[in-house]
Design an enzyme around this catalytic site. Sequence first.
Site, short mmCIF file in Angstrom:
data_model
loop_
_atom_site.label_atom_id
_atom_site.label_comp_id
_atom_site.label_asym_id
_atom_site.label_seq_id
_atom_site.Cartn_x
_atom_site.Cartn_y
_atom_site.Cartn_z
N LYS A 1 -24.66 18.52 -8.02
CA LYS A 1 -23.57 19.48 -8.22
C LYS A 1 -22.25 18.74 -8.36
O LYS A 1 -22.14 17.57 -7.98
CB LYS A 1 -23.52 20.44 -7.04
N ARG B 1 -22.25 31.06 6.02
CA ARG B 1 -21.76 31.00 4.66
C ARG B 1 -22.68 31.92 3.86
O ARG B 1 -22.99 33.01 4.32
CB ARG B 1 -21.82 29.54 4.18
N TYR C 1 10.02 8.12 -7.37
CA TYR C 1 10.62 9.44 -7.21
C TYR C 1 11.17 9.67 -5.81
O TYR C 1 10.64 9.15 -4.83
CB TYR C 1 9.57 10.52 -7.47
N MET D 1 2.38 10.88 -10.91
CA MET D 1 1.25 11.56 -11.53
C MET D 1 0.26 10.58 -12.16
O MET D 1 -0.94 10.71 -12.00
CB MET D 1 1.76 12.54 -12.60
C1 LIG Z 1 -24.47 19.89 -1.24
C2 LIG Z 1 -25.63 20.40 -0.58
C3 LIG Z 1 -26.60 19.53 -0.04
C4 LIG Z 1 -26.43 18.04 0.01
O1 LIG Z 1 -25.61 17.70 1.08
P1 LIG Z 1 -25.26 16.17 1.44
O2 LIG Z 1 -24.54 16.26 2.70
O3 LIG Z 1 -24.42 15.69 0.33
O4 LIG Z 1 -26.54 15.47 1.52
C5 LIG Z 1 -27.74 20.09 0.48
N1 LIG Z 1 -27.93 21.43 0.48
C6 LIG Z 1 -27.03 22.30 -0.01
C7 LIG Z 1 -27.31 23.75 0.02
C8 LIG Z 1 -25.85 21.82 -0.56
O5 LIG Z 1 -24.96 22.68 -1.05
#
Ligand SMILES: *Cc1c(COP(=O)(O)O)cnc(C)c1O
Length: 817
Positions: A488, A586, A712, A761
């Site tokens: 992701k 969550r 700046y 920046m």
């Molecule tokens: C991002 C995520 C992981 C991986 O977590 P890490 O701490 O990066 O290993 C596992 N499960 C879910 C649901 C996630 O969103």
Amino acid sequence: MSYSVVQLAQWSNARLIGVSDQTVEKIVYDSRKPFTPDHTLFVAINSSTNNGHAFIPELYEKGMRIFIVEVKAAIDYQLYPEASFIECSNSVDCLQLIAGRIRQSFSAPFIGITGSNGKTIIKEWLTRILESTSKVGRSPRSFNSQIGVPLSVWLLSEDINYAIIEAGISMPGEMDKIADCIRPDYGILTNIGQAHQENFQTIEQKLDEKLKLFDSAHTIFYNGDDALVSKAIKNKFPRKKLVSAGVNSTNDLQVKQSVLSHGKMKLSLLWQEQSFVLELPFQDAISVENSLLVALCALHLGITIEVLQKEMLRLSPIAMRLEQKEAINNCLLIDDGYSADLTSLELALDFLNQMGAKRGLSKTLILSDIQQSGMNAALLFKKVQKLAHEKGISKLIGIGHELYSAMGGVNAYQNTDEFLQKADISSFKDEAILLKGARHFAFERISAMLEQRRHKTVLEINLNALAENVKYFRSLLKKETKLLAMVKAFSYGTGSFEIANLLALQKVDYLGVAFADEGIELRKAGINLPIIVMNPELSSFPLMLEYELEPEIYSFEVLDAFLSAVQRQGVSQVPIHIKVDTGMNRLGFIPDDVDELIRQIKKYSSVYVSSVFSHLAGSDEAIHDGYTQLQVERFSVCCDQLEDGLGYSFIRHILNSAGIERFPEAQMDMVRLGIGMYGVSAIGNQHLQQVNTLNSYVSQLKKIKAGETVGYSRKGQSEKDMQIAVIPIGYADGYNRRLSNGVGHVIINGKEARVVGNICMDMCMVDVTELNIKTGDKVEIFGSQLCINDLARCLETIPYEILTSISRRVKRVYVME
Ligand SMILES: *Cc1c(COP(=O)(O)O)cnc(C)c1O
């Protein structure tokens, strides 16, 4: 070759007006390009953006005497007493008719290439291979349009053994016209994709239009694994010889096995009952598919397996675009180190003129010996000289034995090495330089010398290290435990299909992305692994089904929406992944929802629960271990209940990276590996290899007097005289502004340099008073000398945030040993 205007008018059924005893050698249609008027024909084309007829007075003034014009332009021919006009109803049609007649004068076989992508690459590669035994003419670059095709035919020389011409179309009705210019004996269909789909109703319609190119052909080469293509070709051409390549055993050239090692692809192939191995110098699926068609056609045309093996290994990915780069001493560099022949030289010179003219630079050509021209060296050099003169070149440098002797050793070098040793590179100044060399002259070495040192900020990703980390985590697990790799957020900032590809090779079982878009991008890049979308938007379900992306279902609302999308598409056996919330608070069903959830899922046979999972809130910290245990227990209870209710079992998973390191006993059926494979350990694990390095360079050094300020808001006030270095990385690159004013530091030549003043920046300044450095020196922002965990600590955040904040404009460079 040259043709009389009378002949051209006859061939195109046009009216000849004016002078009738002129001959044509060259054709131009863009009045802005430099030309020599002798024996040059100008085609006045009326397009939606431009009307070529408007330039006739100016061109006549400059000496142009032969024109193709359209009747409706109503040119007053009296004004041009010395000119010949070929008057027709449509100039492009006229050009095509002429090309069609020229085509008929060739006895050498023509190979026509069409398809959505890969036409130019296949044409170039096939040329390279056939050139080992024959003389080949081909369309220059990607001249495949309604105008490009006839010009390609015009440019062919008489004595070729093969012509390879590519044809591209964007609308129905276009192929018939250019097919008549090519009339191929052999046809190659590259592939059929979405390109130019907007003008066609269906992909079948577009395919059918493209196949019109092959009406004249006796033999057609294509990818036999593509069912759509196979079917269409077989239906349309039952009497032609159809020759295919692919994995399926029905193919003439069959891929038995493909193995990737050290960046090369090894294909085990079967051709006419002979097995052999073909090694390719690249690994991406598209290049491999293209190479296979090239191999198929070459073998059919009688190239031996030995020659093929040798030549294919020498293919290089082709930079089809001429690249313009900034070079030393205000020079401009046009880099074209792929081929050297007269036609492509002319095109490249035009490009040089376009680019160089803007800045009023003088023009230089660095040219290698020209290959396969069939002309003797002296005559060839005359042609080069004439062309260079026409195109305004003021300095010509020759590299190679032939040019060396033709030029009498003046401004010439026997080979590239000699040039690099003897030429004074720093003497190039205010010049637009065209570097044009055949592949084996390795002109990239010259371009590296001329190119201005680029001050780039680069995130380097070590793919070997990533693969090793995956292996390491595997070693903590039972053999049968499945592995889901989290990619992701652009693979935690490191890349998209580059990472997914590697993970596919590492044989992970699933990929996890956050949003449908990320999954679609991977599918389009050819990733076939199952992909779970963790945070699907309800509106994305139809697309997810189309791309076979599997949803995380975390609420009844999401379940409903997904079920109705499934029903609308009439698909069945669709896998879903149930998220239960065991304490993260969550997304997810709570344990109390389970009974209702079972009822809902059992109502529909079109989906099935492929996995059930939960996420740990504190797996990386010992103080939360009790809570982690509690989450694991709650999860097991929910899973048992679901399994009982549904009447079948599914994959259970709860561990993330830190969980795998700290609670291997809770690995269940699968684990979800994230940050750990990117080289960051929750527990300071020394086994993990470092994957990411963010580097920049010193772009300028500056002396600051005591009391002056830097940057700046005049924050960085100096107490003493100091030297600062400017580094081209700022908060827009993801270098957090909270590191300003001494909070953060970078590493230069192994030493720390603190940030001075506010981070801007696009750049920042660091104190290098005590360091002995020069501009261009490498700067490590994080990596092996400055650990990303330490940087995170400075910022009171976690490495996840640092990695994912590196903006997309920072170039990612992948290294693989
Ligand atoms: C991002 C995520 C992981 C991986 O977590 P890490 O701490 O990066 O290993 C596992 N499960 C879910 C649901 C996630 O969103």
